[in-house]
Design an enzyme around this catalytic site. Structure first.
Site, PDB file in Angstrom:
ATOM      1  N   GLU A 161       0.789  -1.244   0.000  1.00 18.58           N
ATOM      2  CA  GLU A 161       0.000   0.000   0.000  1.00 18.58           C
ATOM      3  C   GLU A 161       0.818   1.290   0.000  1.00 18.58           C
ATOM      4  O   GLU A 161       0.559   2.203   0.782  1.00 18.58           O
ATOM      5  CB  GLU A 161      -0.957  -0.015   1.196  1.00 18.58           C
ATOM      6  CG  GLU A 161      -1.843  -1.243   1.217  1.00 18.58           C
ATOM      7  CD  GLU A 161      -2.772  -1.325   2.423  1.00 18.58           C
ATOM      8  OE1 GLU A 161      -2.649  -0.493   3.338  1.00 18.58           O
ATOM      9  OE2 GLU A 161      -3.621  -2.226   2.442  1.00 18.58           O
ATOM     10  N   GLU A 268      -6.179 -10.743  -1.202  1.00 22.63           N
ATOM     11  CA  GLU A 268      -6.989 -10.518   0.011  1.00 22.63           C
ATOM     12  C   GLU A 268      -8.455 -10.467  -0.391  1.00 22.63           C
ATOM     13  O   GLU A 268      -9.142  -9.465  -0.177  1.00 22.63           O
ATOM     14  CB  GLU A 268      -6.575  -9.206   0.703  1.00 22.63           C
ATOM     15  CG  GLU A 268      -5.106  -9.166   1.073  1.00 22.63           C
ATOM     16  CD  GLU A 268      -4.688  -7.940   1.877  1.00 22.63           C
ATOM     17  OE1 GLU A 268      -5.559  -7.236   2.430  1.00 22.63           O
ATOM     18  OE2 GLU A 268      -3.475  -7.691   1.958  1.00 22.63           O
TER      19      GLU A 268
HETATM   20  C1  GLA Z   1      -5.011  -4.446   4.381  1.00 26.95           C
HETATM   21  C2  GLA Z   1      -3.769  -5.212   4.789  1.00 26.95           C
HETATM   22  C3  GLA Z   1      -4.130  -6.487   5.456  1.00 26.95           C
HETATM   23  C4  GLA Z   1      -5.231  -6.313   6.457  1.00 26.95           C
HETATM   24  C5  GLA Z   1      -6.417  -5.700   5.800  1.00 26.95           C
HETATM   25  C6  GLA Z   1      -7.523  -5.669   6.801  1.00 26.95           C
HETATM   26  O1  GLA Z   1      -5.574  -4.938   3.239  1.00 26.95           O
HETATM   27  O2  GLA Z   1      -2.923  -5.515   3.710  1.00 26.95           O
HETATM   28  O3  GLA Z   1      -3.034  -6.982   6.131  1.00 26.95           O
HETATM   29  O4  GLA Z   1      -4.816  -5.517   7.524  1.00 26.95           O
HETATM   30  O5  GLA Z   1      -6.012  -4.433   5.346  1.00 26.95           O
HETATM   31  O6  GLA Z   1      -7.615  -6.869   7.517  1.00 26.95           O
END
Ligand code: GLA
Length: 364
Positions: A161, A268
């Site tokens: 990020e 994710e």
């Molecule tokens: C982001 C992070 C993850 C997690 C999510 C929420 O996507 O990369 O590690 O913290 O937020 O669970």
């Protein structure tokens, strides 16, 4: 004859209705987990916490997945709480569960602006560290973690990020950036590659399919690739919803990132039943958090659509990881609206496959 045809068509219709998106009959299917259906395509993964690794949850993970990721345990804050003190217990339990059960492990995450330990950006007197000190700390962290798990973790989210939320900016104005400038990104990949030349190294981000952010991520990745920084892939986080992404946007993102010669992973994945919101807020009075049949149908359609596209791009996509194991618990139950239930996964609160699951494994 005509009558017989009508009867046959009617019977076929009834049969279709009965099957619909329900669990197909036949014990072979009931025995099959998500990973078996996706064997010809890519590994199926899930983010776990140590509490998930025993009892029915462990059986469930073994049945459905061939890859796991630590939800929190390997983030820098939890695993490296003090400069000279690592906390390995939780990460160890995840790696040893994977080794025992022959699962791949994706490491998550080395360099991120959240869940960082308090000591990281400060000198002992409380002043801000220099760029040299910060990069040395980063290097020590990466080498220590990699030395312990070398050969057991096949891929890492090296930088997480780094692109700003504000589309008029490029990089996020995080302490990493403020102290070390843009260099911190390339350095993280270089140290990671030096520490384990066999690990697959990823840049990972959210909203990576939205056109404006996709362009900025692409710009960053292209710079890294052009500068011969050792990066292997991009993680599209896949915190999506029943409202996005569109088919065209998803295709475009996979194609654009792949054009750089990078692997693409969906890292994710969850499919919220609410539109994307980033700011925390209280639940509004009367705000419903039921999974109505309409919302569920939208979720089925959305899951079915994205997985169809993933399968088409199997040459580019080298893994898909869900974020949490079932609707019993998702990080989205408390984010960004505390106390609002969400139902973003393929399994319900009792670990039973939802209708969306049967669509995802139905390769029409
Ligand atoms: C982001 C992070 C993850 C997690 C999510 C929420 O996507 O990369 O590690 O913290 O937020 O669970």
């Amino acid at each position: 004859m005509k009558k017989l045809n009508y009867i046959l068509v009617g019977l076929a219709g009834l049969l279709l209705l009965a099957c619909g998106t329900q669990k197909p009959s036949g014990s072979a299917n009931a025995e099959k987990g998500l990973k078996h259906y996706y064997q010809p395509f890519f590994p199926m993964g899930v983010a776990v916490a140590p509490r998930d690794l025993s009892g029915v949850n462990a059986d469930f993970i073994r049945k459905n997945y061939n890859s796991i990721t630590s939800e929190n345990a390997m983030k820098m804050g939890p695993i490296h709480p003090k400069e000279n003190n690592y906390y390995w217990k939780d990460a160890d339990s995840i790696v040893s569960f994977a080794t025992k059960n022959n699962l791949k492990v994706r490491g998550h995450a080395l360099v991120w602006h959240e869940q960082t330990p308090v000591w990281l950006f400060k000198n002992a007197d409380g002043s801000q560290v220099s760029k040299e000190v910060l990069l040395q700390r980063m290097k020590d962290h990466i080498f220590t973690v990699f030395n312990l798990y070398k050969g057991k973790i096949y891929a890492w989210d090296v930088v997480n990020e780094a692109i700003d939320d504000d589309s008029t900016n490029f990089l996020r104005n995080s302490p990493w950036y403020q102290i070390a400038g843009e260099d911190f990104i390339a350095k993280a990949f270089e140290y990671a590659h030096e520490a384990d030349p066999n690990a697959k190294l990823f840049y990972n981000d959210y909203n990576a399919v939205r056109p404006e952010k996709r362009e900025r991520i692409y710009r960053l990745l292209k710079k890294l690739v052009d500068a011969k920084v050792p990066i292997d892939g991009v993680g599209i986080q896949g915190h999506w919803s029943i409202f996005e992404p569109s088919e065209a946007e998803l295709r475009k993102a996979i194609e654009q990132y792949s054009s750089l010669g990078l692997d693409v992973q969906i890292t994710e994945l969850d499919m919220s039943i609410y539109p994307w919101e980033k700011e925390r807020r209280a639940k509004r009075s009367g705000e419903s958090d039921e999974l109505t049949p309409e919302l569920e149908q939208k979720q089925i359609d959305q899951y079915s659509k994205v997985f169809k596209i993933f399968r088409e791009y199997r040459k580019n996509i080298t893994g898909v990881t869900f974020w949490n194991i079932s609707d019993r618990y998702s990080w989205l139950d408390s984010y960004p609206v505390p106390g609002r239930k969400n139902y973003p996964l393929l399994f319900d609160a009792n670990l039973k496959p939802k209708k969306a699951f049967w669509e995802v494994v139905n390769f029409k």
